[in-house]
Design a protein around this motif. Structure first.
Motif, PDB file in Angstrom:
ATOM      1  N   ASP A 146       0.847  -1.073   0.056  1.00  0.00           N
ATOM      2  CA  ASP A 146       0.113  -0.017   0.031  1.00  0.00           C
ATOM      3  C   ASP A 146       0.789   1.181   0.014  1.00  0.00           C
ATOM      4  OD1 ASP A 146       1.105  -0.548   2.644  1.00  0.00           O
ATOM      5  OD2 ASP A 146      -0.921  -0.180   3.629  1.00  0.00           O
ATOM      6  N   THR A 147       2.012   1.044  -0.391  1.00  0.00           N
ATOM      7  CA  THR A 147       2.903   2.353  -0.581  1.00  0.00           C
ATOM      8  C   THR A 147       3.133   2.821  -2.069  1.00  0.00           C
ATOM      9  OG1 THR A 147       5.008   1.111  -0.826  1.00  0.00           O
ATOM     10  CG2 THR A 147       4.229   1.543   1.348  1.00  0.00           C
ATOM     11  N   GLU A 148       3.701   3.759  -2.111  1.00  0.00           N
ATOM     12  CA  GLU A 148       4.057   4.605  -3.455  1.00  0.00           C
ATOM     13  C   GLU A 148       5.231   3.957  -4.091  1.00  0.00           C
ATOM     14  OE1 GLU A 148       5.129   8.590  -2.485  1.00  0.00           O
ATOM     15  OE2 GLU A 148       3.047   9.119  -1.764  1.00  0.00           O
ATOM     16  N   GLN A 149       5.859   2.761  -3.708  1.00  0.00           N
ATOM     17  CA  GLN A 149       7.020   2.157  -4.396  1.00  0.00           C
ATOM     18  C   GLN A 149       6.918   0.877  -4.833  1.00  0.00           C
ATOM     19  OE1 GLN A 149       9.652   4.226  -3.912  1.00  0.00           O
ATOM     20  NE2 GLN A 149       8.463   5.663  -2.601  1.00  0.00           N
ATOM     21  N   VAL A 150       5.524   0.534  -4.947  1.00  0.00           N
ATOM     22  CA  VAL A 150       4.909  -0.873  -5.796  1.00  0.00           C
ATOM     23  C   VAL A 150       5.528  -0.593  -7.032  1.00  0.00           C
ATOM     24  CG1 VAL A 150       3.190  -2.159  -6.205  1.00  0.00           C
ATOM     25  CG2 VAL A 150       3.429  -1.318  -3.963  1.00  0.00           C
ATOM     26  N   GLN A 151       5.190   0.396  -7.715  1.00  0.00           N
ATOM     27  CA  GLN A 151       5.654   0.571  -9.284  1.00  0.00           C
ATOM     28  C   GLN A 151       6.959   0.325  -9.321  1.00  0.00           C
ATOM     29  OE1 GLN A 151       4.203   3.958 -11.416  1.00  0.00           O
ATOM     30  NE2 GLN A 151       5.196   3.633 -13.211  1.00  0.00           N
ATOM     31  N   SER A 152       7.684   0.965  -8.809  1.00  0.00           N
ATOM     32  CA  SER A 152       9.289   0.798  -8.949  1.00  0.00           C
ATOM     33  C   SER A 152       9.595  -0.594  -8.477  1.00  0.00           C
ATOM     34  CB  SER A 152      10.053   1.741  -7.857  1.00  0.00           C
ATOM     35  OG  SER A 152       9.776   3.196  -8.289  1.00  0.00           O
ATOM     36  N   ALA A 153       9.098  -1.270  -7.627  1.00  0.00           N
ATOM     37  CA  ALA A 153       9.423  -2.618  -7.216  1.00  0.00           C
ATOM     38  C   ALA A 153       8.932  -3.483  -8.275  1.00  0.00           C
ATOM     39  CB  ALA A 153       8.496  -3.308  -6.123  1.00  0.00           C
ATOM     40  N   LEU A 154       7.852  -3.191  -9.003  1.00  0.00           N
ATOM     41  CA  LEU A 154       7.534  -4.170 -10.086  1.00  0.00           C
ATOM     42  C   LEU A 154       8.305  -4.060 -11.289  1.00  0.00           C
ATOM     43  CD1 LEU A 154       3.760  -3.738 -10.049  1.00  0.00           C
ATOM     44  CD2 LEU A 154       4.814  -6.026  -9.534  1.00  0.00           C
ATOM     45  N   GLU A 155       8.985  -2.698 -11.753  1.00  0.00           N
ATOM     46  CA  GLU A 155      10.022  -2.244 -12.752  1.00  0.00           C
ATOM     47  C   GLU A 155      11.276  -3.214 -12.452  1.00  0.00           C
ATOM     48  OE1 GLU A 155       7.701   1.829 -13.814  1.00  0.00           O
ATOM     49  OE2 GLU A 155       9.625   1.890 -12.806  1.00  0.00           O
ATOM     50  N   ILE A 156      11.549  -2.978 -11.151  1.00  0.00           N
ATOM     51  CA  ILE A 156      12.907  -3.676 -10.864  1.00  0.00           C
ATOM     52  C   ILE A 156      12.825  -5.317 -11.089  1.00  0.00           C
ATOM     53  CG2 ILE A 156      14.394  -4.351  -8.944  1.00  0.00           C
ATOM     54  CD1 ILE A 156      14.069  -1.471  -7.809  1.00  0.00           C
ATOM     55  N   MET A 157      11.647  -5.849 -10.742  1.00  0.00           N
ATOM     56  CA  MET A 157      11.460  -7.035 -10.938  1.00  0.00           C
ATOM     57  C   MET A 157      11.612  -7.563 -12.599  1.00  0.00           C
ATOM     58  SD  MET A 157       8.613  -7.774  -7.971  1.00  0.00           S
ATOM     59  CE  MET A 157       8.264  -9.484  -8.271  1.00  0.00           C
ATOM     60  N   VAL A 158      10.742  -6.865 -13.321  1.00  0.00           N
ATOM     61  CA  VAL A 158      10.688  -7.145 -14.516  1.00  0.00           C
ATOM     62  C   VAL A 158      12.076  -6.940 -15.255  1.00  0.00           C
ATOM     63  CG1 VAL A 158       9.845  -6.079 -16.814  1.00  0.00           C
ATOM     64  CG2 VAL A 158       8.331  -6.071 -14.963  1.00  0.00           C
ATOM     65  N   GLU A 159      12.899  -6.118 -14.943  1.00  0.00           N
ATOM     66  CA  GLU A 159      14.127  -5.738 -15.630  1.00  0.00           C
ATOM     67  C   GLU A 159      15.121  -7.106 -14.794  1.00  0.00           C
ATOM     68  OE1 GLU A 159      17.770  -2.608 -16.263  1.00  0.00           O
ATOM     69  OE2 GLU A 159      15.882  -2.217 -15.253  1.00  0.00           O
ATOM     70  N   SER A 160      14.968  -7.028 -13.889  1.00  0.00           N
ATOM     71  CA  SER A 160      15.927  -8.040 -13.228  1.00  0.00           C
ATOM     72  C   SER A 160      15.561  -9.565 -13.888  1.00  0.00           C
ATOM     73  CB  SER A 160      15.591  -8.179 -11.624  1.00  0.00           C
ATOM     74  OG  SER A 160      16.202  -7.114 -11.109  1.00  0.00           O
ATOM     75  N   TYR A 161      14.367  -9.950 -13.726  1.00  0.00           N
ATOM     76  CA  TYR A 161      14.093 -11.268 -14.492  1.00  0.00           C
ATOM     77  C   TYR A 161      14.344 -11.483 -15.881  1.00  0.00           C
ATOM     78  CZ  TYR A 161      11.049 -12.141 -10.180  1.00  0.00           C
ATOM     79  OH  TYR A 161      11.066 -12.367  -8.702  1.00  0.00           O
ATOM     80  N   ASP A 162      14.327 -10.167 -16.682  1.00  0.00           N
ATOM     81  CA  ASP A 162      14.781 -10.191 -17.927  1.00  0.00           C
ATOM     82  C   ASP A 162      15.912 -10.629 -18.106  1.00  0.00           C
ATOM     83  OD1 ASP A 162      14.177  -9.651 -20.773  1.00  0.00           O
ATOM     84  OD2 ASP A 162      15.348  -7.740 -20.349  1.00  0.00           O
ATOM     85  N   GLN A 163      17.012  -9.992 -17.116  1.00  0.00           N
ATOM     86  CA  GLN A 163      18.251 -10.109 -17.154  1.00  0.00           C
ATOM     87  C   GLN A 163      18.894 -11.601 -17.074  1.00  0.00           C
ATOM     88  OE1 GLN A 163      20.775  -7.923 -18.332  1.00  0.00           O
ATOM     89  NE2 GLN A 163      19.311  -6.119 -18.619  1.00  0.00           N
ATOM     90  N   LEU A 164      18.089 -12.088 -16.110  1.00  0.00           N
ATOM     91  CA  LEU A 164      18.083 -13.344 -15.551  1.00  0.00           C
ATOM     92  C   LEU A 164      17.665 -14.700 -16.731  1.00  0.00           C
ATOM     93  CD1 LEU A 164      17.513 -12.759 -11.895  1.00  0.00           C
ATOM     94  CD2 LEU A 164      19.706 -13.554 -12.880  1.00  0.00           C
ATOM     95  N   GLY A 165      16.925 -13.887 -17.419  1.00  0.00           N
ATOM     96  CA  GLY A 165      16.217 -14.846 -18.551  1.00  0.00           C
ATOM     97  C   GLY A 165      15.369 -15.860 -17.895  1.00  0.00           C
ATOM     98  N   LEU A 166      14.604 -15.388 -16.649  1.00  0.00           N
ATOM     99  CA  LEU A 166      13.355 -15.887 -16.275  1.00  0.00           C
ATOM    100  C   LEU A 166      12.217 -15.376 -16.992  1.00  0.00           C
ATOM    101  CD1 LEU A 166      14.657 -15.731 -12.427  1.00  0.00           C
ATOM    102  CD2 LEU A 166      14.971 -17.748 -14.269  1.00  0.00           C
ATOM    103  N   ASP A 167      11.865 -16.076 -17.911  1.00  0.00           N
ATOM    104  CA  ASP A 167      10.826 -15.343 -18.870  1.00  0.00           C
ATOM    105  C   ASP A 167       9.377 -15.604 -17.986  1.00  0.00           C
ATOM    106  OD1 ASP A 167      12.577 -14.835 -20.747  1.00  0.00           O
ATOM    107  OD2 ASP A 167      12.210 -16.697 -21.929  1.00  0.00           O
ATOM    108  N   GLU A 168       9.084 -16.585 -17.348  1.00  0.00           N
ATOM    109  CA  GLU A 168       7.737 -16.799 -16.533  1.00  0.00           C
ATOM    110  C   GLU A 168       7.620 -15.631 -15.566  1.00  0.00           C
ATOM    111  OE1 GLU A 168       5.054 -20.078 -14.465  1.00  0.00           O
ATOM    112  OE2 GLU A 168       7.019 -20.552 -15.369  1.00  0.00           O
ATOM    113  N   LEU A 169       8.534 -15.627 -14.744  1.00  0.00           N
ATOM    114  CA  LEU A 169       8.491 -14.594 -13.878  1.00  0.00           C
ATOM    115  C   LEU A 169       8.507 -13.141 -14.196  1.00  0.00           C
ATOM    116  CD1 LEU A 169      11.177 -15.909 -11.195  1.00  0.00           C
ATOM    117  CD2 LEU A 169       8.441 -15.967 -10.919  1.00  0.00           C
ATOM    118  N   LYS A 170       9.220 -12.961 -15.453  1.00  0.00           N
ATOM    119  CA  LYS A 170       9.227 -11.726 -15.839  1.00  0.00           C
ATOM    120  C   LYS A 170       7.742 -11.259 -16.459  1.00  0.00           C
ATOM    121  CE  LYS A 170      10.694  -9.030 -19.882  1.00  0.00           C
ATOM    122  NZ  LYS A 170      11.352  -9.021 -21.408  1.00  0.00           N
TER     123      LYS A 170
END
Length: 254
Positions: free
Chosen positions: A212-236
């Motif tokens: 419920d904080t303002e940082q959720v969007q940033s968290a999701l964006e970090i997850m998307v980019e990190s999973y992309d770099q790791l090649g974890l397509d399903e998680l991305k």
């Protein structure tokens, strides 16, 4: 809280204490040796009224030492908490609060003491210079913010009807955002070091603990980019779907 009006004797005490403000502790004891509890308390209240909280704390501390179990003892300790807080002495404030709560667990003003503990710890996490210069230091250790959050949570849980509960709740919301910003700052640090697993874990932590904080969007964006770099397509893909659903204007959505 009971309020006492200054008396002539109290004003004389203020003058004496003011004149000896540079005295040593031994000299202060001599000055207060012949003062009664009420006279000392009136002097302290007068100092508080005048905004001289450092002097009030000195007088109240002397009074607390001389009359630890007198009829004024509880009010003296409560005023000492506030005077220490206003004097910018967080360690003394916390110590006095903890002693008051430990010795008076059923006192009607324990909620006030817990509230002041939260305020003190919250203030300890701020840096006035950085705030004035608009410097973002969300990466600094939030240990004191965590303590403040625990203090306010304890207040609300134990005293839900306290007059301090509403403000404590608002402060908890602010602190949660502060803690979430810290996690994002650390996640971005990991991203710069190409430690993508650690970055993704920090992002997921924000989603799970601070949804419920303002940082959720940033968290999701970090997850998307990190999973992309790791090649974890399903998680991305899962993180990207959540990002699209909640933040369709995110630059990460192409």
């Amino acid at each position: 809280m009971k309020t006492f009006l200054p008396k002539i004797g109290a004003m004389a005490t203020v003058a004496i204490l003011a004149a000896g403000c540079s005295s040593s502790d031994e000299e202060l004891q001599v000055i207060t040796a012949n003062q009664g509890a009420q006279s000392l308390y009136d002097a302290a209240k007068s100092s508080m009224t005048n905004g001289n909280f450092a002097q009030a704390a000195t007088t109240l501390s002397a009074l607390d030492s001389r009359y630890p179990f007198g009829p004024l003892s509880h009010q003296v300790q409560l005023d000492l908490i506030y005077s220490y807080y206003k004097s910018g002495k967080p360690d003394e404030t916390i110590a006095t609060i903890d002693r008051f709560v430990r010795l008076n667990p059923n006192h009607s003003d324990v909620d006030y003491a817990l509230y002041m503990r939260g305020l003190t710890n919250m203030d300890n996490d701020t840096n006035l210079f950085q705030d004035l210069m608009n410097i973002d230091r969300s990466d600094r250790d939030p240990a004191k913010s965590r303590e403040a959050f625990a203090d306010f949570r304890r207040l609300i849980q134990q005293y839900p009807d306290s007059k301090y509960a509403a403000d404590a709740q608002k402060r908890m919301v602010f602190i949660k955002n502060r803690l979430a910003k810290y996690e994002i700052a650390i996640a971005r640090f990991y991203m710069r070091r190409e430690a993508y697993v650690a970055a993704a874990n920090r992002g997921r932590y924000v989603i799970e603990h601070f949804p419920d904080t303002e940082q959720v969007q940033s968290a999701l964006e970090i997850m998307v980019e990190s999973y992309d770099q790791l090649g974890l397509d399903e998680l991305k893909t899962n993180a990207l779907k959540t990002l699209k659903l909640n933040y369709p204007d995110s630059p990460f959505i192409s």
